[in-house]
Design an enzyme around this catalytic site. Sequence first.
Site, PDB file in Angstrom:
ATOM      1  N   SER A 141      14.679 -22.766  -1.606  1.00  0.00           N
ATOM      2  CA  SER A 141      14.205 -21.358  -1.823  1.00  0.00           C
ATOM      3  C   SER A 141      15.484 -20.912  -3.250  1.00  0.00           C
ATOM      4  CB  SER A 141      14.650 -20.293  -0.411  1.00  0.00           C
ATOM      5  OG  SER A 141      13.211 -20.822  -0.545  1.00  0.00           O
ATOM      6  N   ASP A 178      11.138 -11.924  -7.109  1.00  0.00           N
ATOM      7  CA  ASP A 178      12.194 -12.658  -6.138  1.00  0.00           C
ATOM      8  C   ASP A 178      13.428 -12.871  -6.528  1.00  0.00           C
ATOM      9  OD1 ASP A 178      12.730 -13.358  -3.923  1.00  0.00           O
ATOM     10  OD2 ASP A 178      11.050 -16.093  -4.291  1.00  0.00           O
ATOM     11  N   HIS A 199      14.435 -13.011  -1.851  1.00  0.00           N
ATOM     12  CA  HIS A 199      14.152 -13.131  -0.424  1.00  0.00           C
ATOM     13  C   HIS A 199      15.548 -13.462   0.336  1.00  0.00           C
ATOM     14  CE1 HIS A 199      12.595 -17.375  -1.561  1.00  0.00           C
ATOM     15  NE2 HIS A 199      13.061 -17.575  -0.597  1.00  0.00           N
TER      16      HIS A 199
END
Length: 265
Positions: free
Chosen positions: A214, A121, A77
């Site tokens: 992230s 992911d 992402h």
Amino acid sequence: MKVFVVLALALAAVSAEVLEQEYPKDFPKSTKIQGRITNGYPAYEGKAPYTVGLSFNNAWWCGGSIIAHDWVLTAAHCTNGAGSVTIFYGATWRTNAQFTHSVGSGNFIQNHNWPNVNGNDIALIRTPHVDFWSMVNKVELPSYNDRYNMYDNWWAVACGWGGTYDGSPLPDWLQCVDLQIISNSRCSQTYGSLPDGILCVATPDGKSTCSGDSGGPLVLHDGAKLVGVTSFGSSAGCQSGAPAGFTRVTAHLDWIRDNSGVAYY
């Protein structure tokens, strides 16, 4: 840092159920660069030489891990919708790197099952060759002998840049936090059924990864192997005490090997 995946929670009478995965990269611009290691500690220089900062399109920030002289591992992402990335190597002060490289999106490889299958992911970034030394070095992946190890109750460290509490301004100094891995069955009590491709950690006392972390690393204390890629957290907030979620690296060893050639047997 770039805001990372948020899982919405359902308040059900008998069990928690995941309603949707939300990618706050698409939130209003003012929230795009909110991210944090909450209640962690400042890293000393050289503590995590495998950690890189990733500035995508000069618009959002993620973390990543050096896994070879010419490969960085991050979250899918983070790369989504980006045309380029600047990689900050050997930075303890966020933008004061030992050196940087910039590459275009042709060097991004997203897992082919993302985002359609939960637990995928993860993405690779092909980079120019970098030499290793005390401030810039790779982290090893788990070996194939460990591919079925769930690491329940093991301790690990996550590092990244961002605010130190919900809503705080971004600090410039690299932050780390020590976290204990929990079983997927325990994590499922919060988020509903989870695939083996997800790894969760407990977040007592508000100690957690959060938004802009992230794509950053989760590395075992014992053996210093990369076992997680920072992926998601609770919509209740990073200090809520809900588990934080990572992409489980052992579930993607074949994919990493097939796309980068990096593997440990």
